[in-house]
Design an enzyme around this catalytic site. Structure first.
Site, PDB file in Angstrom:
ATOM      1  N   HIS A   1       0.851  -1.186   0.000  1.00  8.82           N
ATOM      2  CA  HIS A   1       0.000   0.000   0.000  1.00  8.82           C
ATOM      3  C   HIS A   1       0.887   1.236   0.000  1.00  8.82           C
ATOM      4  CE1 HIS A   1      -1.507   3.227   2.827  1.00  8.82           C
ATOM      5  NE2 HIS A   1      -2.397   3.298   1.867  1.00  8.82           N
TER       6      HIS A   1
ATOM      7  N   TYR B   1       0.638   9.088  -1.248  1.00  6.84           N
ATOM      8  CA  TYR B   1       1.398  10.347  -1.154  1.00  6.84           C
ATOM      9  C   TYR B   1       0.446  11.490  -1.427  1.00  6.84           C
ATOM     10  CZ  TYR B   1       5.382   7.455  -0.515  1.00  6.84           C
ATOM     11  OH  TYR B   1       6.243   6.538   0.043  1.00  6.84           O
TER      12      TYR B   1
END
Lengths: 358, 358
Positions: free
Chosen positions: A168, A171
């Site tokens: 996973h 950002y």
């Protein structure tokens, strides 16, 4: 998912006064009717007013390039599966590009989703949406809602082979109209079986990037991940960590940007070689079932604890984008206990007692 | 699960001052170390002080008989699977008897769990634990914790065949040391495919019982179930309802008791004939996948909305008893849409727009 699900959340839900979603005799209508599907992604999901040189646009451009790079690399590795793209816009600006591969040869499910959100939230919500409750409402009058911009790229990949880990990342860049901004993000890995060399490679890749930018980053962000990805009712972590950070704004924006850019682009290097190495490993039915039980734990974490997911679900986000993080299949066995000295016991020990990998 | 998971929750967690479960670098130790497994159920899980003629004992005796009756009937219908029994006690009184069948021929997973809890909770928690926020802290000083007794029987059964519905029930009795008491409970059904005659039989069985006790009960409790079992972020109900009630204390305790007794004992009559009729129905792989997707929705409801589950998980309950409600397997497909005019579309319409069945 953490913060990105929040990005996938409906901007209008965020900007409309908080209403209690009360159960009625008739189930309420879906709340994401303001997500309008469009055929092709526009040049930018940002508003013209944001300016071509703004960090808003710059971050979106960077993430869209990363989304292209990552989905291409995943398709190449998979060899059969392709990403289905859904693009949507919202009335008051922003939108998203979700790409999901279902039923690949290597990947059971892989999603990489970009979101741009223009919304506003109560000052309290803004405070609780940030990791450390830092005051992000500077310059606002008490009680005034805080208009914000958020842009993020979020992804979860679940390979079929139980020896290949789930990954996973997320950002994101936040900015309030008051001019307060911060960066957040992270990449973490969730294997069902432990291969130390894989963890050394994954963590090592991120440690190298961290070290290049700040000698304190890796230790700090690795710990942050270990602390965040905890399934509290199980007393165990979701996986074997990685890096996780939020509220980053103590350096020049371009410096933070450069770090985020390097991290998101390192996903292919940190993760895909591990999948390539494990995708054809032999496994037993029992090992497959263990993987599915760990996916059950993944579901428990995301639905019970993940702030972004819970927030998104309760405020009317684009459900399919929020829940693309869930595995295609998961399993719960009553009172399952790992056998002593088994491979399952070996990794359980890591979930109970987070280790250093590099 | 609703309230029963709360009963399965650790009494000590309830009685110890609320502590924030904070994530630490080391995952926290499991919090149910005060559940001591014992070999055989004691004559009563109630405390001697409660008295042999008390409603506390009477309710426990009634539920234990119902647990025996229901698990025997389920084993008989299954033909292969048997229930595994776990008995536990707690240091400060109370305990439980969980019975779970895994991997039966007809049932993928079936659990019937009895809990007796002696605990105390803040007055606010007591208020929010009741459906309508009625003041249940009568006689307590402001800020004082309210000692309570709770006893309940909770169950979820997931058959293998996608034409056979999942069923959940929960019947419970609460009493505070201040002498305030109330009854709660309900039985509800969750099919993946619609068979109107099955729904008429299930709802009809409960309507008949309701009508015998109070002409207002069925309409009121049917609506209560439709309102409670809503997956708000999907804008759909979990299943096709049944009856649900809480805070019942406006009649003589024995009158409420008699209603609860009849309802819990009607589970076999209301539900098992439906399973018997559908257990060997032919089905396609696609239909099995649809069932698993509906099980995914079941997981979403239980982990995100079910008050008892969420409360139990966050306060250190006996996890395996709380989560025995989860199906053995569940599935999530990205952006799945039912085909128009299909059998899946037919039942989806019922999930979006609850109907009257009798």
């Amino acid at each position: 998912m953490y913060k990105l699900a929040l990005l996938a959340a409906s901007a209008s839900a965020l900007s409309r006064p908080a209403t209690k979603l009360s159960a009625t005799a008739t189930a309420p209508a879906p709340t994401w009717d303001d997500h309008v599907a469009i055929d092709a992604p526009p040049e930018t999901l940002c508003k013209g007013l944001d300016g071509n040189d703004s960090m808003r646009r710059k971050f979106e451009v960077m993430l869209r390039a990363a989304q292209n790079k990552i989905t291409s690399a995943v398709e190449e590795l998979d060899g059969e599966g392709t990403f289905k793209q859904d693009v949507w816009e919202r009335e008051n600006g922003g939108g998203g590009i979700s790409r999901v591969m279902s039923g690949g040869k290597v990947f059971e499910k892989a999603g990489v989703s970009l979101s741009v959100v223009y919304g506003s939230m109560p000052q309290e919500a803004l405070a609780s949406a940030t990791e450390r409750g830092v005051d992000r409402a500077a310059g606002m009058k008490p009680g005034e809602r805080v208009p914000f911009f958020a842009c993020g790229l979020s992804s979860v990949m679940h390979p079929r082979n139980p020896m290949a880990p789930t990954m996973h990342f997320n950002y994101r860049y936040f900015e309030t109209d008051g001019g307060v901004w911060w960066f957040g993000g992270g990449t973490d890995i969730t294997p069902a079986y432990l291969f130390e060399e894989d963890m050394k490679h994954f963590h090592g890749t991120y440690k190298e990037i961290c070290d290049k930018h700040d000698p304190e980053y890796y230790a700090k962000f690795k710990k942050w991940a270990d602390e965040y990805f905890v399934i509290k009712h199980r007393g165990e972590t979701r996986g074997l960590g990685g890096i996780f950070f939020d509220d980053q704004n103590n350096k020049d924006p371009d410096t933070h940007f450069a770090f985020s850019e390097e991290c998101v682009n390192a996903v292919t290097e940190a993760y895909l070689p591990v999948v390539a190495k494990r995708k054809d490993s032999p496994f037993t039915e029992k090992e497959k079932e263990w993987q599915l039980m760990r996916r059950g734990r993944y579901v428990e974490f995301n639905l019970v604890y993940d702030r972004g997911t819970v927030f998104g679900l309760k405020t009317g986000g684009r459900i399919e984008s929020i829940l693309m993080s869930l595995p295609e299949t998961a399993r719960w066995e009553y009172d399952f206990k790992v056998e002593p000295d088994s491979k399952e016991a070996e990794i359980m020990d890591c979930f109970k007692n987070p280790r250093e990998w590099v």
